[in-house]
Design a protein around this motif. Structure first.
Motif, PDB file in Angstrom:
ATOM      1  N   TYR A  88       0.831  -1.201   0.000  1.00  0.00           N
ATOM      2  CA  TYR A  88       0.000   0.000   0.000  1.00  0.00           C
ATOM      3  C   TYR A  88       0.872   1.261   0.000  1.00  0.00           C
ATOM      4  CZ  TYR A  88      -3.957   3.032   0.919  1.00  0.00           C
ATOM      5  OH  TYR A  88      -4.913   4.006   0.823  1.00  0.00           O
ATOM      6  N   LEU A  89       1.942   1.238   0.800  1.00  0.00           N
ATOM      7  CA  LEU A  89       2.857   2.385   0.834  1.00  0.00           C
ATOM      8  C   LEU A  89       3.537   2.574  -0.528  1.00  0.00           C
ATOM      9  CD1 LEU A  89       4.510   1.951   4.332  1.00  0.00           C
ATOM     10  CD2 LEU A  89       3.202   3.937   3.581  1.00  0.00           C
ATOM     11  N   ALA A  95       3.320  10.647   0.134  1.00  0.00           N
ATOM     12  CA  ALA A  95       4.467  11.364  -0.431  1.00  0.00           C
ATOM     13  C   ALA A  95       4.221  12.864  -0.539  1.00  0.00           C
ATOM     14  CB  ALA A  95       4.800  10.795  -1.808  1.00  0.00           C
ATOM     15  N   ARG A  96       3.033  13.303  -0.160  1.00  0.00           N
ATOM     16  CA  ARG A  96       2.650  14.707  -0.327  1.00  0.00           C
ATOM     17  C   ARG A  96       3.510  15.640   0.528  1.00  0.00           C
ATOM     18  NH1 ARG A  96      -3.181  14.735   0.411  1.00  0.00           N
ATOM     19  NH2 ARG A  96      -3.113  13.727  -1.605  1.00  0.00           N
ATOM     20  N   GLU A  97       3.632  15.343   1.799  1.00  0.00           N
ATOM     21  CA  GLU A  97       4.425  16.196   2.692  1.00  0.00           C
ATOM     22  C   GLU A  97       5.857  15.680   2.732  1.00  0.00           C
ATOM     23  OE1 GLU A  97       2.672  17.024   6.530  1.00  0.00           O
ATOM     24  OE2 GLU A  97       0.706  16.541   5.713  1.00  0.00           O
ATOM     25  N   HIS A  98       6.797  16.612   2.809  1.00  0.00           N
ATOM     26  CA  HIS A  98       8.209  16.236   2.829  1.00  0.00           C
ATOM     27  C   HIS A  98       8.978  17.183   3.737  1.00  0.00           C
ATOM     28  CE1 HIS A  98       9.216  19.699   0.294  1.00  0.00           C
ATOM     29  NE2 HIS A  98       8.079  19.423  -0.345  1.00  0.00           N
ATOM     30  N   ASN A 105      10.021  11.995   2.324  1.00  0.00           N
ATOM     31  CA  ASN A 105       8.635  12.121   2.760  1.00  0.00           C
ATOM     32  C   ASN A 105       8.281  10.916   3.636  1.00  0.00           C
ATOM     33  OD1 ASN A 105       7.986   9.927   0.907  1.00  0.00           O
ATOM     34  ND2 ASN A 105       8.180  11.464  -0.712  1.00  0.00           N
ATOM     35  N   PHE A 106       7.058  10.891   4.145  1.00  0.00           N
ATOM     36  CA  PHE A 106       6.647   9.796   5.017  1.00  0.00           C
ATOM     37  C   PHE A 106       6.780   8.453   4.307  1.00  0.00           C
ATOM     38  CE2 PHE A 106       3.498   6.763   6.514  1.00  0.00           C
ATOM     39  CZ  PHE A 106       3.885   6.655   7.843  1.00  0.00           C
ATOM     40  N   ARG A 107       6.365   8.392   3.060  1.00  0.00           N
ATOM     41  CA  ARG A 107       6.413   7.142   2.302  1.00  0.00           C
ATOM     42  C   ARG A 107       7.837   6.594   2.236  1.00  0.00           C
ATOM     43  NH1 ARG A 107       7.498   6.046  -3.080  1.00  0.00           N
ATOM     44  NH2 ARG A 107       6.478   4.181  -3.876  1.00  0.00           N
ATOM     45  N   ALA A 108       8.792   7.446   1.891  1.00  0.00           N
ATOM     46  CA  ALA A 108      10.188   7.020   1.776  1.00  0.00           C
ATOM     47  C   ALA A 108      10.733   6.529   3.121  1.00  0.00           C
ATOM     48  CB  ALA A 108      11.046   8.168   1.238  1.00  0.00           C
ATOM     49  N   ILE A 109      10.421   7.269   4.168  1.00  0.00           N
ATOM     50  CA  ILE A 109      10.904   6.886   5.492  1.00  0.00           C
ATOM     51  C   ILE A 109      10.251   5.580   5.944  1.00  0.00           C
ATOM     52  CG2 ILE A 109      10.992   7.531   7.939  1.00  0.00           C
ATOM     53  CD1 ILE A 109      11.070  10.494   6.967  1.00  0.00           C
ATOM     54  N   ALA A 147      11.829  -1.991   5.822  1.00  0.00           N
ATOM     55  CA  ALA A 147      12.957  -2.778   5.328  1.00  0.00           C
ATOM     56  C   ALA A 147      14.074  -2.863   6.366  1.00  0.00           C
ATOM     57  CB  ALA A 147      13.480  -2.178   4.029  1.00  0.00           C
ATOM     58  N   ARG A 148      13.784  -2.359   7.573  1.00  0.00           N
ATOM     59  CA  ARG A 148      14.722  -2.417   8.714  1.00  0.00           C
ATOM     60  C   ARG A 148      15.952  -1.531   8.546  1.00  0.00           C
ATOM     61  NH1 ARG A 148      12.333  -5.541  12.857  1.00  0.00           N
ATOM     62  NH2 ARG A 148      11.068  -7.097  11.847  1.00  0.00           N
TER      63      ARG A 148
END
Length: 118
Positions: free
Chosen positions: A57-58, A67-70, A78-82, A88-89
């Motif tokens: 989902y991410l 990914a909107r806010e960074h 952004n939140f998605r990347a983090i 993935a640990r």
């Protein structure tokens, strides 16, 4: 007064959030992290399915909300990347080095985003 101050400090430190990457010192002088210890706990198939579903989902992020806010001046952070890196640990320290952003900035941004979604 001295005892009250020490009690307050103990209560404060007891409730403090700990990082999964924070070193833990074991008997015999060896060192590990909570993240490493969590890897040793067997997971049920339902848990694995839930994690995979969350990761999918991410990655898809159908409405682009994750990914909107960074972080300012870092469109790629952004939140998605983090969140994908945490799933993935990847450690906060590694992300900090990769992006050139302090650990506290990364983790604060992440926590604020999660808290805002509640």
């Amino acid at each position: 007064m001295d005892k009250r101050f020490k009690d307050a400090i103990r209560r404060h430190n007891k409730n403090k959030l700990k990082s999964l990457d924070e070193p833990i010192y074991l008997e015999g002088g060896s060192e590990t992290t909570l993240l490493t210890l969590l890897d040793t706990i067997p997971h049920t198939q339902n848990q694995v399915d839930d994690w995979e579903e969350l990761q999918d989902y991410l990655e898809e992020d159908p409405k682009g909300v994750f990914a909107r806010e960074h972080i300012k001046n870092h469109l790629e952070v952004n939140f998605r990347a983090i969140a994908l890196r945490r799933l993935a640990r990847q450690s906060w320290k590694d992300m900090s080095i990769e992006w050139g952003i302090t650990i506290s900035t990364l983790s604060s941004f992440y926590r604020r985003y999660v808290d805002k979604q509640k």
